[in-house]
Scaffold this active site. Structure first.
Site, mmCIF file in Angstrom:
data_model
loop_
_atom_site.group_PDB
_atom_site.id
_atom_site.type_symbol
_atom_site.label_atom_id
_atom_site.label_comp_id
_atom_site.label_asym_id
_atom_site.label_seq_id
_atom_site.Cartn_x
_atom_site.Cartn_y
_atom_site.Cartn_z
ATOM 1 N N ASP A 280 0.909 -0.647 -0.287
ATOM 2 C CA ASP A 280 -0.103 0.296 0.305
ATOM 3 C C ASP A 280 1.071 1.202 0.174
ATOM 4 O O ASP A 280 1.758 1.335 0.406
ATOM 5 C CB ASP A 280 -0.210 0.091 1.260
ATOM 6 C CG ASP A 280 -2.453 -1.233 1.276
ATOM 7 O OD1 ASP A 280 -2.752 -1.679 -0.078
ATOM 8 O OD2 ASP A 280 -2.399 -1.860 2.112
ATOM 9 N N ASP B 9 -7.053 -1.496 -4.506
ATOM 10 C CA ASP B 9 -7.971 -0.753 -3.614
ATOM 11 C C ASP B 9 -8.579 0.296 -4.013
ATOM 12 O O ASP B 9 -10.458 -0.329 -4.521
ATOM 13 C CB ASP B 9 -7.160 -0.004 -2.612
ATOM 14 C CG ASP B 9 -6.381 -1.759 -1.569
ATOM 15 O OD1 ASP B 9 -6.951 -2.835 -2.023
ATOM 16 O OD2 ASP B 9 -5.734 -0.939 -0.703
#
Length: 183
Positions: free
Chosen positions: A137, A159
């Site tokens: 991330d 995401d």
């Protein structure tokens, strides 16, 4: 009736459990979104070495920062050991198969787009989990003032694809042209 008057038509292609009218389109969307996710992650990890560089400020509200998510969305249920990581990977694989079956039954291009985005995002994050034991991330949205500091969770392109796919499905279900209308 003579045989000369009978024309044979080819049987219509049967829709299978794993292939339907919009499956090809959804698969292309999934592959493009997973490839884009992986390309950006590889560039950030190995091209600019985000881990060594630390925080890169892009805007007053947007930073790039490397985090390793060992859990699921929002960092829930973190799994440090290999058994937990493989369990999460198996869960993602099952979800992708079920979404593919849904894609094979899709009756609109919009549904196929949404499901392709969700599948592609799941594949992108699953690749990370298999390769690194955690999901990469890197996008941090925040609002910081002298008296207030809010940081959204750190996320990635996969995401974004998943959230966009869910948003499209919600739109199509609730307000789209084929939405169920109350009597």
């Amino acid at each position: 009736m003579s045989e000369a008057n009978v024309t044979e038509r080819p049987a219509p292609r049967a829709r299978g459990l794993l292939w339907g009218s919009f499956t090809r389109f959804g698969v292309v969307v999934a592959l493009v979104s997973a490839a884009l996710d992986q390309a950006v992650k590889l560039w950030l990890l190995f091209g600019i070495d985000l881990g060594a560089r630390g925080v890169i400020r892009l805007a007053p509200f947007l930073d790039l920062v490397l985090t390793w998510n060992t859990g699921i969305s929002y960092g829930l249920f973190p799994q440090e050991g290999p058994l937990g990581q493989w369990a999460l990977l198996a869960l993602k694989a099952i979800a992708a198969i079920l979404l593919w079956i849904w894609l094979a039954r899709a009756t609109s291009r919009l549904t196929a787009l949404a499901l392709g985005l969700i599948i592609g995002g799941a594949i992108g994050n699953a690749i990370d989990r298999a390769a690194y034991g955690a999901v990469v991330d890197f996008v941090l949205l925040h609002a910081t003032t002298d008296t207030f500091d809010f940081k959204w969770y750190v996320f990635n392109i996969a995401d974004v694809a998943i959230v966009a796919g869910v948003a499209v499905l919600l739109y199509e279900t609730l307000v789209g042209p084929r939405a169920a209308k109350a009597p």
